[in-house]
Write an enzyme that holds these catalytic residues in place. Structure first.
Site, PDB file in Angstrom:
ATOM      1  N   LYS A 147      38.387  27.505  45.705  1.00  0.00           N
ATOM      2  CA  LYS A 147      37.200  27.683  44.851  1.00  0.00           C
ATOM      3  C   LYS A 147      36.945  26.359  44.149  1.00  0.00           C
ATOM      4  O   LYS A 147      37.364  26.161  43.005  1.00  0.00           O
ATOM      5  CB  LYS A 147      37.456  28.772  43.809  1.00  0.00           C
ATOM      6  N   GLY A 155      51.326  35.471  46.696  1.00  0.00           N
ATOM      7  CA  GLY A 155      50.060  35.533  47.418  1.00  0.00           C
ATOM      8  C   GLY A 155      50.051  34.885  48.783  1.00  0.00           C
ATOM      9  O   GLY A 155      49.260  35.273  49.640  1.00  0.00           O
ATOM     10  N   ARG A 183      46.954  43.799  48.489  1.00  0.00           N
ATOM     11  CA  ARG A 183      47.547  42.694  49.263  1.00  0.00           C
ATOM     12  C   ARG A 183      47.564  43.010  50.753  1.00  0.00           C
ATOM     13  O   ARG A 183      47.528  42.118  51.586  1.00  0.00           O
ATOM     14  CB  ARG A 183      48.996  42.432  48.816  1.00  0.00           C
ATOM     15  N   ASP A 203      46.138  39.837  45.514  1.00  0.00           N
ATOM     16  CA  ASP A 203      46.148  41.136  44.830  1.00  0.00           C
ATOM     17  C   ASP A 203      45.190  41.184  43.646  1.00  0.00           C
ATOM     18  O   ASP A 203      44.714  40.153  43.152  1.00  0.00           O
ATOM     19  CB  ASP A 203      47.548  41.443  44.305  1.00  0.00           C
ATOM     20  N   PHE A 243      36.195  37.014  42.651  1.00  0.00           N
ATOM     21  CA  PHE A 243      37.609  37.383  42.622  1.00  0.00           C
ATOM     22  C   PHE A 243      37.980  38.015  43.962  1.00  0.00           C
ATOM     23  O   PHE A 243      37.421  39.022  44.380  1.00  0.00           O
ATOM     24  CB  PHE A 243      37.924  38.339  41.468  1.00  0.00           C
ATOM     25  N   ASP A 294      42.309  27.372  42.543  1.00  0.00           N
ATOM     26  CA  ASP A 294      41.263  27.800  41.626  1.00  0.00           C
ATOM     27  C   ASP A 294      41.036  26.663  40.622  1.00  0.00           C
ATOM     28  O   ASP A 294      40.300  25.711  40.889  1.00  0.00           O
ATOM     29  CB  ASP A 294      41.732  29.111  40.992  1.00  0.00           C
ATOM     30  N   GLU A 339      49.812  27.729  49.932  1.00  0.00           N
ATOM     31  CA  GLU A 339      49.341  28.492  48.763  1.00  0.00           C
ATOM     32  C   GLU A 339      48.180  29.384  49.187  1.00  0.00           C
ATOM     33  O   GLU A 339      47.441  29.058  50.122  1.00  0.00           O
ATOM     34  CB  GLU A 339      48.926  27.496  47.665  1.00  0.00           C
ATOM     35  N   ASP A 340      48.011  30.491  48.487  1.00  0.00           N
ATOM     36  CA  ASP A 340      46.919  31.404  48.851  1.00  0.00           C
ATOM     37  C   ASP A 340      45.557  30.841  48.473  1.00  0.00           C
ATOM     38  O   ASP A 340      44.616  30.880  49.261  1.00  0.00           O
ATOM     39  CB  ASP A 340      47.127  32.791  48.226  1.00  0.00           C
TER      40      ASP A 340
HETATM   41  P1  5GP Z   1      45.069  27.804  39.693  1.00  0.00           P
HETATM   42  O1  5GP Z   1      46.280  27.258  39.014  1.00  0.00           O
HETATM   43  O2  5GP Z   1      44.558  26.962  40.808  1.00  0.00           O
HETATM   44  O3  5GP Z   1      43.991  28.178  38.715  1.00  0.00           O
HETATM   45  O4  5GP Z   1      45.489  29.219  40.215  1.00  0.00           O
HETATM   46  C1  5GP Z   1      45.976  29.508  41.433  1.00  0.00           C
HETATM   47  C2  5GP Z   1      46.475  30.935  41.391  1.00  0.00           C
HETATM   48  O5  5GP Z   1      45.576  31.814  40.671  1.00  0.00           O
HETATM   49  C3  5GP Z   1      46.548  31.493  42.780  1.00  0.00           C
HETATM   50  O6  5GP Z   1      47.764  31.214  43.400  1.00  0.00           O
HETATM   51  C4  5GP Z   1      46.346  32.980  42.555  1.00  0.00           C
HETATM   52  O7  5GP Z   1      47.578  33.568  42.236  1.00  0.00           O
HETATM   53  C5  5GP Z   1      45.460  33.055  41.324  1.00  0.00           C
HETATM   54  N1  5GP Z   1      44.054  33.275  41.704  1.00  0.00           N
HETATM   55  C6  5GP Z   1      43.019  32.423  41.520  1.00  0.00           C
HETATM   56  N2  5GP Z   1      41.874  32.945  41.983  1.00  0.00           N
HETATM   57  C7  5GP Z   1      42.194  34.158  42.484  1.00  0.00           C
HETATM   58  C8  5GP Z   1      41.418  35.194  43.132  1.00  0.00           C
HETATM   59  O8  5GP Z   1      40.198  35.108  43.344  1.00  0.00           O
HETATM   60  N3  5GP Z   1      42.113  36.294  43.516  1.00  0.00           N
HETATM   61  C9  5GP Z   1      43.436  36.447  43.302  1.00  0.00           C
HETATM   62  N4  5GP Z   1      44.015  37.581  43.727  1.00  0.00           N
HETATM   63  N5  5GP Z   1      44.200  35.492  42.700  1.00  0.00           N
HETATM   64  C10 5GP Z   1      43.570  34.360  42.304  1.00  0.00           C
END
Ligand code: 5GP
Length: 176
Positions: free
Chosen positions: A129, A43, A163, A157, A150, A101, A97-98
């Protein structure tokens, strides 16, 4: 989740402006140094490509790819499926990082990299977020704090679609 045409949340012009601001801040805080920029695949690749071209400090790049243990996406059990190819001991790392969450992925990765004894380690997340955290985690640099929707586009993606979109978009009627 429906696969409607996504709605634009952040335009490419607003993104470009914010990337320039982030790069200026990161460059100012690392003046005189040299960064090893670590991208989290897949991402982060679009954001990272724009960010490094706006930095005014020299950098090299490397990438990791991570996966959750299957059936355990929410418990923070992460593994590396593609490791860095560069030794990080003594280097100044910028992890890119993208999106943050739950915080599980980045909190795990930061600890995994700290064990390798970099000189310093900062995290730059394009999106955040904040209301979705399951573990406390604050990135050092954040592009945009966004609501619990989302997100696709600008490298992110949905089932490997979207993407390529230049804007940050939300799939209609979705929470993540
Ligand atoms: P975390 O471990 O912080 O829950 O997750 C991070 C990863 O979850 C991100 O790198 C991404 O791959 C995925 N992710 C979380 N929210 C989103 C979203 O709204 N859209 C997309 N495409 N991926 C997300």
């Amino acid at each position: 989740m429906a696969e409607d045409a996504p709605d634009i949340l952040l335009t490419k012009e607003r993104i470009a402006q914010r990337v320039a601001e982030l790069a200026a801040q990161i460059s100012a805080e690392h003046r005189g140094g040299e960064l090893l920029v670590v991208g989290v695949l897949n991402g982060a690749f679009v954001f990272m490509a724009d960010l490094i071209r706006a930095l005014t400090v020299p950098c090299s790049v490397d990438f990791v790819r991570l996966a959750s243990y299957s059936g355990c996406e929410s418990c923070g059990q992460v593994r590396i499926t593609k490791d860095l190819e560069t030794p990080v001991a003594g280097r100044d790392l910028l992890v890119v990082e993208d999106i943050v969450d739950t915080g599980l992925t980045l909190s795990w990765l930061v600890e995994a990299l700290r064990v390798r004894q970099p000189a310093s380690l900062k995290v730059c997340a394009f999106l955040d977020k904040k209301e979705r955290r399951k573990v406390p985690f604050e990135a050092d640099y954040v592009g945009f704090a966004i609501p619990d929707r989302f997100i696709v586009g600008y490298g992110l993606d949905y089932n490997e679609r979207y993407r390529y979109l230049p804007d940050v978009c939300v799939l209609r009627d979705t929470a993540s």
